[in-house]
Structures are given as C-alpha cells and as structure tokens.
Enzyme design. Sequence first.
Site, PDB file in Angstrom:
ATOM      1  N   HIS A  39      29.642  44.845  47.713  1.00  0.00           N
ATOM      2  CA  HIS A  39      30.684  44.129  48.449  1.00  0.00           C
ATOM      3  C   HIS A  39      30.348  42.649  48.623  1.00  0.00           C
ATOM      4  O   HIS A  39      30.485  42.093  49.710  1.00  0.00           O
ATOM      5  CB  HIS A  39      30.978  44.814  49.787  1.00  0.00           C
ATOM      6  CG  HIS A  39      31.776  46.057  49.614  1.00  0.00           C
ATOM      7  ND1 HIS A  39      31.202  47.249  49.204  1.00  0.00           N
ATOM      8  CD2 HIS A  39      33.097  46.297  49.740  1.00  0.00           C
ATOM      9  CE1 HIS A  39      32.150  48.168  49.106  1.00  0.00           C
ATOM     10  NE2 HIS A  39      33.313  47.617  49.427  1.00  0.00           N
ATOM     11  N   CYS A  89      38.959  36.499  32.927  1.00  0.00           N
ATOM     12  CA  CYS A  89      37.726  36.733  33.688  1.00  0.00           C
ATOM     13  C   CYS A  89      37.182  35.465  34.329  1.00  0.00           C
ATOM     14  O   CYS A  89      36.229  35.521  35.100  1.00  0.00           O
ATOM     15  CB  CYS A  89      36.664  37.374  32.804  1.00  0.00           C
ATOM     16  SG  CYS A  89      37.122  39.045  32.292  1.00  0.00           S
ATOM     17  N   GLU A 116      30.448  47.902  33.546  1.00  0.00           N
ATOM     18  CA  GLU A 116      31.355  47.063  34.331  1.00  0.00           C
ATOM     19  C   GLU A 116      32.727  47.720  34.463  1.00  0.00           C
ATOM     20  O   GLU A 116      33.372  47.608  35.501  1.00  0.00           O
ATOM     21  CB  GLU A 116      31.483  45.697  33.660  1.00  0.00           C
ATOM     22  CG  GLU A 116      32.355  44.733  34.415  1.00  0.00           C
ATOM     23  CD  GLU A 116      32.459  43.399  33.715  1.00  0.00           C
ATOM     24  OE1 GLU A 116      31.695  42.486  34.073  1.00  0.00           O
ATOM     25  OE2 GLU A 116      33.313  43.268  32.813  1.00  0.00           O
TER      26      GLU A 116
END
Length: 146
Positions: A78, A37, A130
Amino acid sequence: MIQQIYPTVAHNYRYELNKDMQFAAAHYVPTERAGKCSRVHGHTYFANITIVGDELDDSGFLVNFAEIKELIHKRFDHSLLNDHDDLFSDEDAERFPTTEVVARTMSEIIQSYLDQAANKPICVQVFLRETPTSYVVYRPLAGGSR
C-alpha cells in the site's frame, strides 16, 4: 495466492527456501516510452523469493519466513513505489520502479539482511509477477554484482 510453478535455480546448496508473498503497490514509470504506464497505476504484486544455504541458524532455520515477509511486505504494501527515494528515482533509468528494478531492489534488500546472518544464506532469485500475464525473474550475478 496463485498456485504457481516458478523457474528453478541450479545450485549445490543443501537447503532451498522459497517464500511467496503478495503486496499491493502503485507506481509510474517516468518515461514517455512507458506509454500508459507513465501515469500512476497500481498492481497486486506476487513475489517468490528463493534463498539457499548449507547451514541452519541457531533456531533451526535457514532464515525465518516471517523475517523475509517483513522486509518486503511491510516496506512496500500500500505504497507508491516512486516515493521510496532511497530505492527508486525519477531521474535514473536504472532506478525507475519497473518490475525489473523492483525485483532487483527486493533482492538487494533481502541480501543485505542475509549478509548479517551467521549462517550466510544467499538470495539467488526473485520472481515478481506484476499482472496475471507479466512477470520478471531476477537472479543476482555470483559475487553480488548486477
């Protein structure tokens, strides 16, 4: 939108509003402890925002659903969360764009907006998923403290 049952918040307010939304965003967690991550990757986040209050505004709303979506979706959809320098930091772990910090930040953005409303609604919970198997629930402390 995923059909979801969210944790509930005990409160004594007359109204409770819940707004579901999703947004696509990328991030990285700037620490070696984050493993994979720590590299840029993306998610389709699912959020549920819980707002409470006793009084409706002059339009008959506790708060307009569209305004809550505008605050979060327009800002984050985005985008690379790390690029939001006003909210997140690569230097301060309290501001790394982890799911926990993103949920807290969403709560702070929403509450700042709600504080301007005459009917004074309160954001009492942000549920932020998530991945299909990982989510965070953030509830601000009474008085707006972390």
